[in-house]
Design a protein around this motif. Structure first.
Motif, PDB file in Angstrom:
ATOM      1  N   ARG A 178      32.067  55.011  23.903  1.00  0.00           N
ATOM      2  CA  ARG A 178      33.111  55.405  24.858  1.00  0.00           C
ATOM      3  C   ARG A 178      32.989  54.614  26.158  1.00  0.00           C
ATOM      4  NH1 ARG A 178      32.118  61.415  23.532  1.00  0.00           N
ATOM      5  NH2 ARG A 178      30.566  61.068  25.120  1.00  0.00           N
ATOM      6  N   MET A 179      31.750  54.345  26.568  1.00  0.00           N
ATOM      7  CA  MET A 179      31.550  53.583  27.798  1.00  0.00           C
ATOM      8  C   MET A 179      32.028  52.145  27.633  1.00  0.00           C
ATOM      9  SD  MET A 179      30.767  53.587  30.923  1.00  0.00           S
ATOM     10  CE  MET A 179      29.571  54.601  31.705  1.00  0.00           C
ATOM     11  N   TYR A 180      31.753  51.532  26.466  1.00  0.00           N
ATOM     12  CA  TYR A 180      32.264  50.187  26.205  1.00  0.00           C
ATOM     13  C   TYR A 180      33.788  50.170  26.335  1.00  0.00           C
ATOM     14  CZ  TYR A 180      27.856  48.356  24.234  1.00  0.00           C
ATOM     15  OH  TYR A 180      26.573  47.921  24.058  1.00  0.00           O
ATOM     16  N   ASP A 181      34.437  51.145  25.695  1.00  0.00           N
ATOM     17  CA  ASP A 181      35.901  51.216  25.753  1.00  0.00           C
ATOM     18  C   ASP A 181      36.382  51.406  27.189  1.00  0.00           C
ATOM     19  OD1 ASP A 181      36.008  50.955  23.018  1.00  0.00           O
ATOM     20  OD2 ASP A 181      36.245  53.096  22.634  1.00  0.00           O
ATOM     21  N   PHE A 182      35.719  52.307  27.909  1.00  0.00           N
ATOM     22  CA  PHE A 182      36.100  52.595  29.290  1.00  0.00           C
ATOM     23  C   PHE A 182      35.957  51.350  30.165  1.00  0.00           C
ATOM     24  CE2 PHE A 182      34.861  53.918  33.604  1.00  0.00           C
ATOM     25  CZ  PHE A 182      35.996  54.621  33.963  1.00  0.00           C
ATOM     26  N   VAL A 183      34.827  50.649  30.033  1.00  0.00           N
ATOM     27  CA  VAL A 183      34.588  49.454  30.850  1.00  0.00           C
ATOM     28  C   VAL A 183      35.619  48.375  30.536  1.00  0.00           C
ATOM     29  CG1 VAL A 183      32.983  47.533  31.249  1.00  0.00           C
ATOM     30  CG2 VAL A 183      32.141  49.880  31.216  1.00  0.00           C
ATOM     31  N   ASN A 184      35.858  48.140  29.252  1.00  0.00           N
ATOM     32  CA  ASN A 184      36.820  47.097  28.872  1.00  0.00           C
ATOM     33  C   ASN A 184      38.239  47.439  29.338  1.00  0.00           C
ATOM     34  OD1 ASN A 184      34.990  45.295  27.668  1.00  0.00           O
ATOM     35  ND2 ASN A 184      34.982  46.501  25.797  1.00  0.00           N
ATOM     36  N   ARG A 185      38.605  48.729  29.228  1.00  0.00           N
ATOM     37  CA  ARG A 185      39.938  49.152  29.676  1.00  0.00           C
ATOM     38  C   ARG A 185      40.062  49.032  31.203  1.00  0.00           C
ATOM     39  NH1 ARG A 185      39.702  53.855  27.660  1.00  0.00           N
ATOM     40  NH2 ARG A 185      39.403  55.055  29.534  1.00  0.00           N
ATOM     41  N   THR A 186      39.028  49.482  31.921  1.00  0.00           N
ATOM     42  CA  THR A 186      39.052  49.404  33.382  1.00  0.00           C
ATOM     43  C   THR A 186      39.065  47.960  33.854  1.00  0.00           C
ATOM     44  OG1 THR A 186      37.826  51.482  33.470  1.00  0.00           O
ATOM     45  CG2 THR A 186      37.908  50.192  35.490  1.00  0.00           C
ATOM     46  N   LYS A 187      38.287  47.117  33.197  1.00  0.00           N
ATOM     47  CA  LYS A 187      38.258  45.684  33.541  1.00  0.00           C
ATOM     48  C   LYS A 187      39.652  45.075  33.360  1.00  0.00           C
ATOM     49  CE  LYS A 187      35.876  41.409  32.238  1.00  0.00           C
ATOM     50  NZ  LYS A 187      34.903  40.804  31.321  1.00  0.00           N
ATOM     51  N   SER A 188      40.295  45.406  32.241  1.00  0.00           N
ATOM     52  CA  SER A 188      41.636  44.895  31.964  1.00  0.00           C
ATOM     53  C   SER A 188      42.638  45.375  33.015  1.00  0.00           C
ATOM     54  CB  SER A 188      42.063  45.329  30.571  1.00  0.00           C
ATOM     55  OG  SER A 188      43.393  45.002  30.328  1.00  0.00           O
ATOM     56  N   LEU A 189      42.556  46.658  33.385  1.00  0.00           N
ATOM     57  CA  LEU A 189      43.459  47.207  34.400  1.00  0.00           C
ATOM     58  C   LEU A 189      43.254  46.527  35.753  1.00  0.00           C
ATOM     59  CD1 LEU A 189      43.189  51.000  33.515  1.00  0.00           C
ATOM     60  CD2 LEU A 189      45.235  49.592  33.311  1.00  0.00           C
ATOM     61  N   CYS A 190      41.995  46.306  36.121  1.00  0.00           N
ATOM     62  CA  CYS A 190      41.708  45.661  37.406  1.00  0.00           C
ATOM     63  C   CYS A 190      42.180  44.212  37.420  1.00  0.00           C
ATOM     64  CB  CYS A 190      40.218  45.747  37.720  1.00  0.00           C
ATOM     65  SG  CYS A 190      39.703  47.419  38.174  1.00  0.00           S
ATOM     66  N   MET A 191      42.065  43.537  36.290  1.00  0.00           N
ATOM     67  CA  MET A 191      42.563  42.160  36.209  1.00  0.00           C
ATOM     68  C   MET A 191      44.083  42.138  36.347  1.00  0.00           C
ATOM     69  SD  MET A 191      40.028  40.670  33.281  1.00  0.00           S
ATOM     70  CE  MET A 191      40.777  39.066  33.149  1.00  0.00           C
ATOM     71  N   THR A 192      44.759  43.120  35.749  1.00  0.00           N
ATOM     72  CA  THR A 192      46.216  43.227  35.897  1.00  0.00           C
ATOM     73  C   THR A 192      46.585  43.477  37.356  1.00  0.00           C
ATOM     74  OG1 THR A 192      46.379  44.114  33.647  1.00  0.00           O
ATOM     75  CG2 THR A 192      48.265  44.464  35.086  1.00  0.00           C
ATOM     76  N   LEU A 193      45.820  44.364  38.017  1.00  0.00           N
ATOM     77  CA  LEU A 193      46.065  44.619  39.440  1.00  0.00           C
ATOM     78  C   LEU A 193      45.910  43.348  40.263  1.00  0.00           C
ATOM     79  CD1 LEU A 193      44.263  47.993  40.303  1.00  0.00           C
ATOM     80  CD2 LEU A 193      46.678  47.585  39.956  1.00  0.00           C
ATOM     81  N   GLU A 194      44.846  42.596  39.985  1.00  0.00           N
ATOM     82  CA  GLU A 194      44.595  41.365  40.742  1.00  0.00           C
ATOM     83  C   GLU A 194      45.710  40.339  40.544  1.00  0.00           C
ATOM     84  OE1 GLU A 194      40.701  40.123  39.524  1.00  0.00           O
ATOM     85  OE2 GLU A 194      39.742  41.827  40.487  1.00  0.00           O
ATOM     86  N   THR A 195      46.382  40.402  39.390  1.00  0.00           N
ATOM     87  CA  THR A 195      47.491  39.488  39.130  1.00  0.00           C
ATOM     88  C   THR A 195      48.778  39.964  39.794  1.00  0.00           C
ATOM     89  OG1 THR A 195      46.513  38.959  36.988  1.00  0.00           O
ATOM     90  CG2 THR A 195      48.809  38.370  37.286  1.00  0.00           C
ATOM     91  N   LEU A 196      49.060  41.279  39.702  1.00  0.00           N
ATOM     92  CA  LEU A 196      50.362  41.788  40.139  1.00  0.00           C
ATOM     93  C   LEU A 196      50.452  42.155  41.619  1.00  0.00           C
ATOM     94  CD1 LEU A 196      51.298  44.036  37.066  1.00  0.00           C
ATOM     95  CD2 LEU A 196      52.082  41.720  37.587  1.00  0.00           C
ATOM     96  N   GLU A 197      49.363  42.611  42.215  1.00  0.00           N
ATOM     97  CA  GLU A 197      49.438  43.042  43.620  1.00  0.00           C
ATOM     98  C   GLU A 197      49.842  41.918  44.586  1.00  0.00           C
ATOM     99  OE1 GLU A 197      46.781  47.009  44.250  1.00  0.00           O
ATOM    100  OE2 GLU A 197      45.675  45.111  44.197  1.00  0.00           O
ATOM    101  N   PRO A 198      49.311  40.705  44.439  1.00  0.00           N
ATOM    102  CA  PRO A 198      49.783  39.639  45.346  1.00  0.00           C
ATOM    103  C   PRO A 198      51.285  39.368  45.206  1.00  0.00           C
ATOM    104  CG  PRO A 198      47.769  38.952  44.246  1.00  0.00           C
ATOM    105  CD  PRO A 198      48.201  40.224  43.609  1.00  0.00           C
ATOM    106  N   LYS A 199      51.794  39.462  43.977  1.00  0.00           N
ATOM    107  CA  LYS A 199      53.231  39.261  43.756  1.00  0.00           C
ATOM    108  C   LYS A 199      54.038  40.384  44.408  1.00  0.00           C
ATOM    109  CE  LYS A 199      52.722  36.724  39.412  1.00  0.00           C
ATOM    110  NZ  LYS A 199      52.975  36.742  37.968  1.00  0.00           N
TER     111      LYS A 199
END
Length: 196
Positions: free
Chosen positions: A87-108
């Protein structure tokens, strides 16, 4: 003797974990908390409490994804029967993906170059990361343009959790008009909103 005394290892690890939690929450001393969590893990390496709290309270907020994954791999090696690491692997990978999406979309978003679909994606990222009010505020810009049944349901859920009863009721009503029999939870949410 300590190396063979598992009860002592576990006890000292729990004490150090408790101190780390106090540093983190009550005193706001994140550097000391991180050190205390590391020491708790060293005192009893197979302690799930020390490992998971270190990951969740110290490493993940600092976005140290690889360190968390290495820590989980070490935990798997030391305690192969521990099922919580999956569950922690899934949580980390999902959170990492969400944060990467934020880093892409927030500047736009800040530059005003974000289309409606991307705004919706950003709102769902905020929601998944627990920033419910921020998600609801962003949805306000595009709420009238949502036509997809899945997006309408997601918007209803975000507004419901944000406590915006008027918007939640409107989206739930629209959703239940389109899909009246398949989602009993939506009917319960609508009744809760109307009760509020």
């Amino acid at each position: 003797m300590y190396r063979r005394d598992f009860a002592a290892q576990k006890s000292f690890s729990k004490l150090r974990t408790a101190l780390a939690g106090a540093y983190s929450r009550q005193l706001g001393r994140s550097r000391e908390a991180s050190q205390a969590y590391r020491e708790a893990c060293l005192l009893y390496p197979i302690s799930p409490e020390a490992v998971f709290r270190y990951a969740q309270e110290s490493l993940l907020p600092e976005r140290k994804w690889e360190v968390v994954l290495d820590l989980m791999k070490m935990t798997d090696r030391l305690d192969p029967n521990n099922k919580r690491t999956e569950r922690m692997y899934d949580f980390v990978n999902r959170t990492k993906s969400l944060c990467m999406t934020l880093e892409t979309l927030e500047p736009k978003l800040r530059s005003g170059k974000l289309d409606d679909d991307s705004k919706f994606a950003l709102a769902t990222c905020y929601y998944a990361l627990g920033k419910v009010n921020k998600a609801a505020k962003l949805l306000n810009d595009i709420a009238t343009k949502l036509t997809s049944i899945q997006k309408i349901r997601t918007a209803a859920r975000i507004y419901f959790d944000a406590g915006d009863n008027k918007q939640a009721e409107g989206f739930l009503t629209k959703y239940l008009t389109m899909e009246p029999t398949r989602d009993k939870d939506a009917w319960l949410e609508l009744s809760r909103v109307q009760y509020r």
